[in-house]
Motif scaffolding. Structure first.
Motif, short mmCIF file in Angstrom:
data_model
loop_
_atom_site.label_atom_id
_atom_site.label_comp_id
_atom_site.label_asym_id
_atom_site.label_seq_id
_atom_site.Cartn_x
_atom_site.Cartn_y
_atom_site.Cartn_z
N GLY A 1 39.49 30.03 30.52
CA GLY A 1 38.28 30.83 30.66
C GLY A 1 37.57 30.58 31.97
N ALA A 2 38.30 30.04 32.95
CA ALA A 2 37.71 29.72 34.25
C ALA A 2 38.74 30.01 35.34
CB ALA A 2 37.28 28.26 34.30
N SER A 3 38.29 29.95 36.59
CA SER A 3 39.19 30.20 37.72
C SER A 3 39.16 29.03 38.69
CB SER A 3 38.79 31.50 38.45
OG SER A 3 37.50 31.37 39.01
N TYR A 4 40.24 28.94 39.47
CA TYR A 4 40.37 27.94 40.52
C TYR A 4 40.66 28.68 41.82
CZ TYR A 4 40.69 24.43 36.81
OH TYR A 4 40.42 23.62 35.74
N THR A 5 40.13 28.16 42.90
CA THR A 5 40.34 28.76 44.21
C THR A 5 41.30 27.93 45.03
OG1 THR A 5 38.12 29.75 44.22
CG2 THR A 5 39.22 29.50 46.34
N PRO B 1 37.00 23.85 38.35
CA PRO B 1 36.98 25.23 37.86
C PRO B 1 35.63 25.91 38.06
CG PRO B 1 36.70 23.71 36.04
CD PRO B 1 36.92 22.86 37.25
N PHE B 2 35.67 27.25 38.12
CA PHE B 2 34.49 28.09 38.22
C PHE B 2 34.45 29.02 37.01
CE2 PHE B 2 36.06 27.23 42.55
CZ PHE B 2 34.97 26.50 43.05
N SER B 3 33.35 29.01 36.30
CA SER B 3 33.24 29.85 35.11
C SER B 3 32.94 31.28 35.50
CB SER B 3 32.14 29.31 34.19
OG SER B 3 30.90 29.29 34.86
N GLY B 4 33.12 32.17 34.54
CA GLY B 4 32.85 33.59 34.80
C GLY B 4 34.01 34.23 35.54
N GLY B 5 33.72 35.35 36.17
CA GLY B 5 34.74 36.04 36.94
C GLY B 5 35.72 36.84 36.11
N GLY B 6 35.38 37.09 34.85
CA GLY B 6 36.22 37.92 34.01
C GLY B 6 37.44 37.25 33.43
N VAL B 7 37.50 35.92 33.47
CA VAL B 7 38.63 35.21 32.87
C VAL B 7 38.28 34.86 31.43
CG1 VAL B 7 40.16 33.21 33.04
CG2 VAL B 7 39.25 34.26 35.12
N ALA B 8 39.05 35.39 30.49
CA ALA B 8 38.76 35.20 29.08
C ALA B 8 39.21 33.83 28.60
CB ALA B 8 39.45 36.29 28.25
N ARG B 9 38.66 33.40 27.48
CA ARG B 9 39.14 32.16 26.85
C ARG B 9 40.62 32.30 26.55
NH1 ARG B 9 35.73 28.47 24.61
NH2 ARG B 9 37.67 27.26 24.58
N GLY B 10 41.37 31.23 26.82
CA GLY B 10 42.80 31.28 26.62
C GLY B 10 43.56 31.74 27.85
N SER B 11 42.84 32.13 28.91
CA SER B 11 43.47 32.57 30.16
C SER B 11 43.02 31.65 31.29
CB SER B 11 43.09 34.01 30.48
OG SER B 11 43.56 34.90 29.49
N TYR B 12 43.77 31.71 32.40
CA TYR B 12 43.52 30.85 33.56
C TYR B 12 43.58 31.71 34.81
CZ TYR B 12 44.67 27.31 30.09
OH TYR B 12 44.68 26.55 28.94
#
Length: 232
Positions: free
Chosen positions: A86-90, A100-111
């Motif tokens: 549910g978060a993204s990495y740059t 990790p950065f929360s938000g950005g349209g990444v759902a729980r269970g996704s990376y």
């Protein structure tokens, strides 16, 4: 404790033939589509009983390996494990992951992975998920389970499935990109209360089937699906 356990059984007579042919037990896990794994996760030397255990914990890697049939993935950088879902990495110009950065349209269970490596340095990189396992109680750490080409400035959203594809082959090792699976496969469906499966090799079908289904119809065993060759 591991989330899932898969036991694979082979009769001694069948094992002799399989080993003489140089065949190995091969596992792959799908990401983003439950019908299209594209990386060999584990290639295992077969025994009469092989036990694989794993947890639903993932890491994210970056590589310069091109997504093409038979390419062996060389990881250049990766996140810690477990990465946060549910978060993204740059991925930065310094060739490291921030987040990790929360938000950005990444759902729980996704990376999520944002490719901020400058185009002038690398116009495209390969990103994917990694997962560890215990094979007969021996750790196998952070093996890639997927590979996705991502252009500079673009974003990859990766959703792993709990299904596991199982087949025999002799050509490719772990961490190898595949664009097609040759031969029949078994797909073991984990999750939804299914944490432990025992399969046995059926030489008449050429696949692993539920141990309790030897000589019986598979319709009563929805956790395992037998597939013809997959073409991607």
């Amino acid at each position: 404790m591991p989330d899932y356990r898969l036991q694979l059984l082979i009769d001694p007579a069948d094992l002799t033939i399989i080993r003489a042919a140089g065949q190995r037990i091969t596992l792959a896990k799908p990401v983003n589509s439950d019908s299209s794994p594209n990386v060999i996760w584990l290639s295992i030397d077969p025994f009469q009983s092989t036990e694989v255990q794993w947890s639903e914990e993932y890491g994210i890697y970056a590589s310069t390996t091109a997504v093409q049939q038979g390419a062996s993935i060389t990881k250049l950088s990766e996140t810690g494990v477990p990465a946060q879902d549910g978060a993204s990495y740059t991925f930065t110009s310094a060739a490291t992951f921030n987040g990790p950065f929360s938000g950005g349209g990444v759902a729980r269970g996704s990376y999520g992975a944002q490719n901020d490596m400058p185009n002038a340095s690398y116009p495209m990189l390969t990103f994917g998920l990694t997962q560890s396992a215990l094979i007969n109680q021996k750790p196998t750490e952070r093996k890639p389970i997927s590979a996705t080409p991502v252009l500079s400035t673009q974003f990859a959203n990766m959703t792993p499935f709990s299904s596991v594809y199982i087949w025999l082959q002799s050509q490719f090792s772990s961490e190898t990109i595949i664009t097609k699976i040759t031969g029949k496969t078994s797909k073991a469906r984990f999750g939804g209360g299914v944490n432990d499966l025992s399969l046995k090799y059926d030489p008449n079908l050429g696949v692993f089937v539920p141990a309790s289904a030897q000589g019986k119809a598979l319709a009563s065993h929805p956790q395992v699906e037998i597939s013809t060759p997959l073409l991607f």
